[in-house]
Write an enzyme that holds these catalytic residues in place. Structure first.
Site, PDB file in Angstrom:
ATOM      1  N   ASP A 269     -33.747 -15.495   3.176  1.00 41.24           N
ATOM      2  CA  ASP A 269     -34.435 -15.134   1.952  1.00 41.24           C
ATOM      3  C   ASP A 269     -33.332 -14.682   0.984  1.00 41.24           C
ATOM      4  O   ASP A 269     -32.202 -14.373   1.397  1.00 41.24           O
ATOM      5  CB  ASP A 269     -35.469 -14.032   2.195  1.00 41.24           C
ATOM      6  CG  ASP A 269     -36.455 -13.935   1.029  1.00 41.24           C
ATOM      7  OD1 ASP A 269     -36.185 -14.544  -0.027  1.00 41.24           O
ATOM      8  OD2 ASP A 269     -37.476 -13.247   1.166  1.00 41.24           O
ATOM      9  N   TRP A 270     -33.661 -14.621  -0.296  1.00 44.20           N
ATOM     10  CA  TRP A 270     -32.651 -14.427  -1.329  1.00 44.20           C
ATOM     11  C   TRP A 270     -31.870 -13.110  -1.171  1.00 44.20           C
ATOM     12  O   TRP A 270     -32.427 -12.037  -1.251  1.00 44.20           O
ATOM     13  CB  TRP A 270     -33.309 -14.542  -2.700  1.00 44.20           C
ATOM     14  CG  TRP A 270     -33.286 -15.960  -3.230  1.00 44.20           C
ATOM     15  CD1 TRP A 270     -32.922 -16.331  -4.487  1.00 44.20           C
ATOM     16  CD2 TRP A 270     -33.592 -17.191  -2.552  1.00 44.20           C
ATOM     17  NE1 TRP A 270     -32.970 -17.718  -4.605  1.00 44.20           N
ATOM     18  CE2 TRP A 270     -33.379 -18.263  -3.445  1.00 44.20           C
ATOM     19  CE3 TRP A 270     -34.001 -17.503  -1.254  1.00 44.20           C
ATOM     20  CZ2 TRP A 270     -33.575 -19.600  -3.093  1.00 44.20           C
ATOM     21  CZ3 TRP A 270     -34.199 -18.843  -0.902  1.00 44.20           C
ATOM     22  CH2 TRP A 270     -33.984 -19.861  -1.809  1.00 44.20           C
TER      23      TRP A 270
END
Ligand code: BGC
Length: 759
Positions: A269-270
């Protein structure tokens, strides 16, 4: 037939050999730097924290507004690939600098609504429509679907997720993936795993038993991987039992690749996790959106041998295998003209099928040709099509409830509309500026309406509609007070309208435009009908009117329990956990990540209805509940064997015995015998939705159950197990209302599948 299969197998193996040769060649030719570039994304401009430009979740690279892009290696013919959010439709910028064309995407209903359709064919159709926009706007991979379990009602991203139940979550997600990928574009099922809250989401340590992890939090992912083969998986932000999921070899390699035979690649995820080398070695192949520091870290790692070239090659190979299938690699000439008109119709159809009719006293609905109606509530003028954050979509329009009435030629109280419109304008102007891009603006308080005016409204209108809305999204969980619960002003509005309209013998209908569970029990008696409209995408206003006028018959069922009180749910004792340090942690670009914290999943496998049914606790609305304008009869409920070996066939006939056409959701629950290992009182093991049945029409529904469907996770010997004893299969209208049961016996304990110990 046979020749066709042989030909296809030949073709497939030729393509595979060709691709493998290609990848081998690339691996030989690539420099270390190029390999590192490929496993670290191109980064992201987060200058927009001041709200003026692109920000978290948005890049201005190949497709403006996409969440991220992978590196191009021109000399080898490896193109960039584009990754964009999200679960309710493609999230890209609708307007581009120096360009008069618009790039709107369709806002489809949120995940919670889609799950409430219990209709995998319909969800697949939605996926197909979404995928068309992904492909025609030049995107390769959609960062969706999101299938984390709705562990607690206050989870800020529950609207993006499907259900409190893994069988629904997994099957709906698989249908979505199959639909999207049928376009030749990819998906990223997320967030793997146990990402069930937003509070301290990048730091929180989820403490959980292996049984709950396997049975509740991994099971949906397992179903989705096995039934739909998503191109990519996104690991989550949180830690599980002490280690980041993006750095867990056990989760990403042992479970995902070795046990489930997953073939795609995993991305973070970012900005998730904190150690690039551990991530790559664990099997997290792509680090998104990618930072210069991560690249340095990996190059250093190669030098000082904390990561070998062989390790890195494994990550690169997985990324390249998927890359070969992307439209970018195939040089697909996208049109920038997806089927927006057709897709809006699909969005509307899905919205009508996922809305749930919760209450309908004395057949209040469908309404019968009113002369004029009064519409109350700020929300009616500005329906919330979906939540905020990366799950939001930049759509061209959202049909409000008022628009919906107008489109259906239903006359509205125009004085009331004028009042609301000017009140809303004034209040909106007073809203404080947002502190960060994804900050949720506080809701505008309900307008005070004098009783005298409501009295007048009640005389002049045939029906009152009250629309109540709730929004939520990334970075913050919801609150119990005045969010889960209604505000005093909302309660007062419902009370006053109910009193005055009922004095005139007129009906009051409440529309709930919410993304997650709220309190209903204390005020539901004041309404004649309640329609849970969820957050229904851009066509929501039309979809609500389709249902309340009877153009469509409601067939949505709850995929989550509505308790009587928030505190009734056992997870409320441990949500969102506690801080383990007072120090605030900063992440990339100086953004606050909150605090180190931990949350103990003490409820174990007793999530949602598994808890309420096992404790025999009353709820406001049970999991699986939902009303229809017609009735259904069940007959010929049969199972083909009385003693289970390795498969059971279950059949039932469903007949529409009412006067109106409609669809029924068939829910099959399992009750297990008392044994040393406790199991929930009931567990959903299969479901299906009928086609549209005409009055008197009958459909036979068939389920094939295999051993894994019946098994629990035995944490003594780490295997999926079925204990011996007498089992009941129950056909349910909900998790507590059963129509019929059938029994079968398991003679000896069965060890269905041996797996690995993870923690
Ligand atoms: C979200 C992801 C999303 C990513 C890219 C993160 O903040 O958790 O769901 O896909 O951003 O926008």
């Amino acid at each position: 037939m046979k020749t066709k299969t042989i030909y296809l197998t030949f073709l497939f193996s030729t393509i595979m050999t060709y691709s493998q040769n290609n990848i081998k060649k690339w691996l030989q030719e690539m420099t270390h730097e190029e390999k590192v570039n490929l496993v670290v994304g191109m980064g992201m401009n987060i200058s927009g924290i001041d709200n003026t430009g692109p920000t978290v979740g948005q890049t201005m690279d190949k497709v403006p507004g996409a969440a991220g892009t992978t590196f191009e290696i021109k000399r080898l013919g490896i193109p960039n690939t584009v990754l964009a959010d999200g679960p309710a439709g493609l999230r890209i910028l609708s307007n581009r600098p120096n360009d008069t064309k618009t790039y709107f995407a369709t806002a489809f209903p949120v995940g919670t609504l889609l799950a409430s359709t219990w209709n995998t064919d319909l969800v697949e159709k939605v996926g197909k429509a979404m995928g068309n926009e992904v492909k025609e706007y030049g995107v390769d991979i959609l960062l969706a679907p999101a299938l984390n379990i709705q562990r607690n009602a206050l989870g800020g991203r529950n609207f993006e997720y499907y259900s409190e139940d893994p069988v629904i979550s997994g099957n709906i997600a698989a249908a979505m993936v199959n639909g999207i990928q049928s376009n030749g574009v990819g998906t990223s099922i997320k967030h793997y795993a146990a990402n069930n809250q937003e509070t301290n989401r990048n730091l929180v340590n989820v403490k959980i038993s292996e049984r709950a992890l396997r049975e509740i939090y991994l099971k949906g992912f397992e179903i989705a991987v096995k039934k739909s083969n998503p191109w990519t998986v996104m690991s989550s932000y949180n830690k599980i039992n002490g280690s980041y999921t993006s750095q867990s070899f056990n989760l990403l390699t042992t479970v995902l690749r070795d046990e489930w035979k997953y073939k795609g690649y995993v991305m973070t995820d970012w900005f998730g996790g904190n150690n690039a080398i551990e991530q790559l070695k664990a099997g997290n192949d792509l680090l998104m959106p990618g930072t210069e520091n991560q690249k340095k870290e990996i190059l250093e790692g190669i030098k000082n041998k904390t990561i070998t070239e062989l390790d890195l090659n494994k990550n690169v190979e997985k990324i390249l295998t998927i890359l070969l299938q992307t439209p970018s690699y195939k040089k697909y000439k996208y049109s920038n003209n997806p089927k927006l008109i057709e897709n809006a119709k699909i969005s509307r159809q899905a919205a009508t099928e996922g809305m749930v009719l919760l209450q309908n006293n004395k057949e209040t609905l469908p309404i019968k040709k009113p002369n004029q109606v009064a519409v109350f509530g700020n929300n009616a003028y500005d329906l919330i099509s979906g939540g905020t954050g990366s799950g939001d979509v930049n759509e061209a329009y959202t049909i409000s409830l008022i628009d919906g009435f107008k489109n259906a030629n239903i006359k509205l109280d125009s004085d009331l509309i004028k009042k609301y419109e000017s009140y809303k304008l004034e209040e909106k102007a007073k809203l404080p500026a947002k502190k960060f891009f994804f900050e949720l603006s506080p809701p505008i308080p309900e307008m005070e309406i004098d009783v005298k005016l409501i009295e007048k409204n009640a005389k002049e209108n045939d029906i009152a509609f009250i629309s109540i809305g709730r929004n939520a999204g990334e970075f913050q969980d919801r609150k119990e007070k005045y969010d889960y619960e209604l505000t005093p002003k909302e309660l007062e509005l419902i009370s006053k309208i109910s009193t005055e309209f009922h004095k005139e013998n007129k009906k009051v209908i409440v529309i709930l435009n919410i993304g997650g569970v709220i309190e209903i029990a204390s005020w539901k008696d004041k309404a004649d009908a309640i329609l849970l409209a969820w957050q229904g995408g851009q066509e929501m206003g039309n979809a609500v009117i389709d249902l309340i006028t009877g153009k469509e018959n409601p067939s949505g069922r709850l995929a989550v329990t509505f308790p009587l009180h928030y505190q009734d749910d056992i997870s409320s004792k441990n949500f969102p956990g506690k801080n383990t340090s007072n120090e605030e942690v900063k992440g990339f670009g100086g953004m606050s990540l909150g605090h180190n914290s931990e949350v103990q999943y003490d409820e174990d496998i007793y999530v949602g209805y598994r808890f309420f049914t096992s404790q025999k606790m009353k709820t406001c609305y049970d999991f699986g509940f939902g009303l229809s304008y017609t009735q259904f009869d069940y007959s010929n409920f049969k199972i083909n064997k009385k003693v289970f070996k390795n498969e059971l066939e279950v059949m039932v006939d469903v007949t529409n015995i009412g006067k109106i056409t409609g669809k029924e959701v068939v829910q099959l629950y399992l009750s297990s015998p008392e044994s040393k290992t406790k199991r929930p009182k009931v567990e959903l093991i299969a479901f299906s939705k009928t086609k549209t049945l005409q009055p008197n029409e009958k459909q036979t529904i068939k389920f094939i159950l295999n051993a894994k469907d019946l098994a629990y996770f035995n944490d003594k010997n780490f295997s999926w197990t079925i204990d011996s004893g007498k089992y009941q299969l129950k056909l349910g209208k909900s998790s507590t209302r059963f129509i019929e049961e059938n029994n079968f016996i398991v003679k000896k304990n069965i060890q269905v599948e041996k797996v690995n110990k993870l923690y």
